[in-house]
Write a protein that holds these residues in place. Structure first.
Motif, PDB file in Angstrom:
ATOM      1  N   ILE A  37       0.894  -1.346  -0.053  1.00 39.17           N
ATOM      2  CA  ILE A  37      -0.108  -0.031   0.038  1.00 39.17           C
ATOM      3  C   ILE A  37       0.942   1.317  -0.075  1.00 39.17           C
ATOM      4  CG2 ILE A  37      -1.903   1.275   1.278  1.00 39.17           C
ATOM      5  CD1 ILE A  37      -2.674  -1.473   2.419  1.00 39.17           C
ATOM      6  N   PRO A  38       0.580   2.377  -0.797  1.00 38.32           N
ATOM      7  CA  PRO A  38       1.408   3.407  -1.032  1.00 38.32           C
ATOM      8  C   PRO A  38       1.469   4.014   0.491  1.00 38.32           C
ATOM      9  CG  PRO A  38      -0.056   3.395  -2.476  1.00 38.32           C
ATOM     10  CD  PRO A  38      -0.528   2.307  -1.570  1.00 38.32           C
ATOM     11  N   ARG A  39       2.497   4.895   0.801  1.00 41.16           N
ATOM     12  CA  ARG A  39       2.819   5.746   2.043  1.00 41.16           C
ATOM     13  C   ARG A  39       1.509   6.508   2.245  1.00 41.16           C
ATOM     14  NH1 ARG A  39       9.000   7.268   2.728  1.00 41.16           N
ATOM     15  NH2 ARG A  39       9.360   5.696   4.272  1.00 41.16           N
ATOM     16  N   ALA A  40       1.008   7.016   1.419  1.00 39.27           N
ATOM     17  CA  ALA A  40      -0.294   7.997   1.579  1.00 39.27           C
ATOM     18  C   ALA A  40      -1.325   7.562   0.547  1.00 39.27           C
ATOM     19  CB  ALA A  40       0.096   9.649   1.285  1.00 39.27           C
ATOM     20  N   TYR A  41      -2.610   7.597   0.999  1.00 39.96           N
ATOM     21  CA  TYR A  41      -3.708   7.123   0.207  1.00 39.96           C
ATOM     22  C   TYR A  41      -4.839   7.507   1.085  1.00 39.96           C
ATOM     23  CZ  TYR A  41      -3.532   3.303   3.724  1.00 39.96           C
ATOM     24  OH  TYR A  41      -3.704   2.606   4.790  1.00 39.96           O
ATOM     25  N   PHE A  42      -5.916   7.531   0.357  1.00 42.45           N
ATOM     26  CA  PHE A  42      -7.308   7.868   0.616  1.00 42.45           C
ATOM     27  C   PHE A  42      -7.957   6.647   1.260  1.00 42.45           C
ATOM     28  CE2 PHE A  42      -6.293  11.534  -1.975  1.00 42.45           C
ATOM     29  CZ  PHE A  42      -6.600  12.789  -1.242  1.00 42.45           C
ATOM     30  N   VAL A  43      -8.781   6.902   2.395  1.00 40.69           N
ATOM     31  CA  VAL A  43      -9.219   5.591   2.735  1.00 40.69           C
ATOM     32  C   VAL A  43     -10.905   5.728   2.549  1.00 40.69           C
ATOM     33  CG1 VAL A  43      -7.772   5.087   4.698  1.00 40.69           C
ATOM     34  CG2 VAL A  43      -9.657   6.607   5.105  1.00 40.69           C
ATOM     35  N   GLU A  44     -11.561   4.628   2.615  1.00 42.97           N
ATOM     36  CA  GLU A  44     -12.813   4.560   2.133  1.00 42.97           C
ATOM     37  C   GLU A  44     -13.720   4.790   3.359  1.00 42.97           C
ATOM     38  OE1 GLU A  44     -13.892   1.646  -0.612  1.00 42.97           O
ATOM     39  OE2 GLU A  44     -12.380   1.977  -1.780  1.00 42.97           O
ATOM     40  N   ASP A  45     -13.449   4.174   4.527  1.00 46.08           N
ATOM     41  CA  ASP A  45     -13.969   3.980   5.785  1.00 46.08           C
ATOM     42  C   ASP A  45     -13.192   3.998   6.905  1.00 46.08           C
ATOM     43  OD1 ASP A  45     -16.192   3.445   7.257  1.00 46.08           O
ATOM     44  OD2 ASP A  45     -16.117   1.238   7.031  1.00 46.08           O
ATOM     45  N   VAL A  46     -13.806   4.657   8.121  1.00 47.72           N
ATOM     46  CA  VAL A  46     -12.757   4.919   9.172  1.00 47.72           C
ATOM     47  C   VAL A  46     -13.434   4.149  10.196  1.00 47.72           C
ATOM     48  CG1 VAL A  46     -12.140   6.537  10.844  1.00 47.72           C
ATOM     49  CG2 VAL A  46     -12.241   7.266   8.297  1.00 47.72           C
ATOM     50  N   VAL A  47     -12.584   3.526  11.245  1.00 48.30           N
ATOM     51  CA  VAL A  47     -13.209   2.704  12.648  1.00 48.30           C
ATOM     52  C   VAL A  47     -12.357   3.401  13.535  1.00 48.30           C
ATOM     53  CG1 VAL A  47     -13.119   0.559  13.625  1.00 48.30           C
ATOM     54  CG2 VAL A  47     -13.575   0.643  11.219  1.00 48.30           C
ATOM     55  N   ALA A  48     -13.049   3.948  14.602  1.00 49.50           N
ATOM     56  CA  ALA A  48     -12.569   4.821  15.729  1.00 49.50           C
ATOM     57  C   ALA A  48     -11.746   3.615  16.644  1.00 49.50           C
ATOM     58  CB  ALA A  48     -13.521   5.313  16.359  1.00 49.50           C
ATOM     59  N   ALA A  49     -10.668   3.953  16.994  1.00 54.69           N
ATOM     60  CA  ALA A  49      -9.832   3.067  17.950  1.00 54.69           C
ATOM     61  C   ALA A  49     -10.429   3.150  19.474  1.00 54.69           C
ATOM     62  CB  ALA A  49      -8.469   3.217  17.736  1.00 54.69           C
TER      63      ALA A  49
END
Length: 133
Positions: free
Chosen positions: A103-115
């Protein structure tokens, strides 16, 4: 390294700071002082075993891909096992394999999960290693 990414040496060690002369970035870092959380992620990823044996196991693959391990450097005629690895360079001074799944060092994510806010680092690492991540 046209596309960028991190490298790991297998079966040998580059002299300290050799990577920086060639503008290469190592997944293992450059300094004896390191972040504890990154060290735990690196330990859990199986990078040390890959460096010793050249075996990129299916279990270690998700974290190594997430960490951006794109290049694996071996001595001449070195072998690395794992899917989607191609030989980019094969010369008298060594071999370079490319991990096409990195995976590239910087990329856009489609979804976020809170830690979890309680410092559940193990829980986070478990989630990163899961098949559905």
């Amino acid at each position: 390294m046209a596309r960028g990414g991190l490298l790991l040496t297998v079966g040998w060690t580059m002299r300290p700071e050799t990577q920086t002369i060639y503008n290469l970035s190592s997944i293992e870092g450059y300094d004896a002082m390191e972040f504890d959380r990154y060290r735990r992620l690196l330990d859990r990823s199986g990078a040390a075993e890959l460096s010793r044996s050249g075996d990129m196991t299916a279990a270690s693959r998700p974290l190594l891909n997430l960490m951006g391990l794109r290049y694996i450097v071996t001595p001449p005629s070195g072998v690395v096992s794992g899917e989607d690895l191609t030989v980019a360079y094969d010369g008298p001074d060594g071999r370079v394999f490319i991990n096409e799944q990195a995976i590239p060092r910087a990329y856009f994510v489609e979804d976020v999960v809170a830690a979890p806010g309680d410092g559940g680092h193990r829980e986070i690492l478990d989630r990163l290693e899961s098949a559905d991540f």
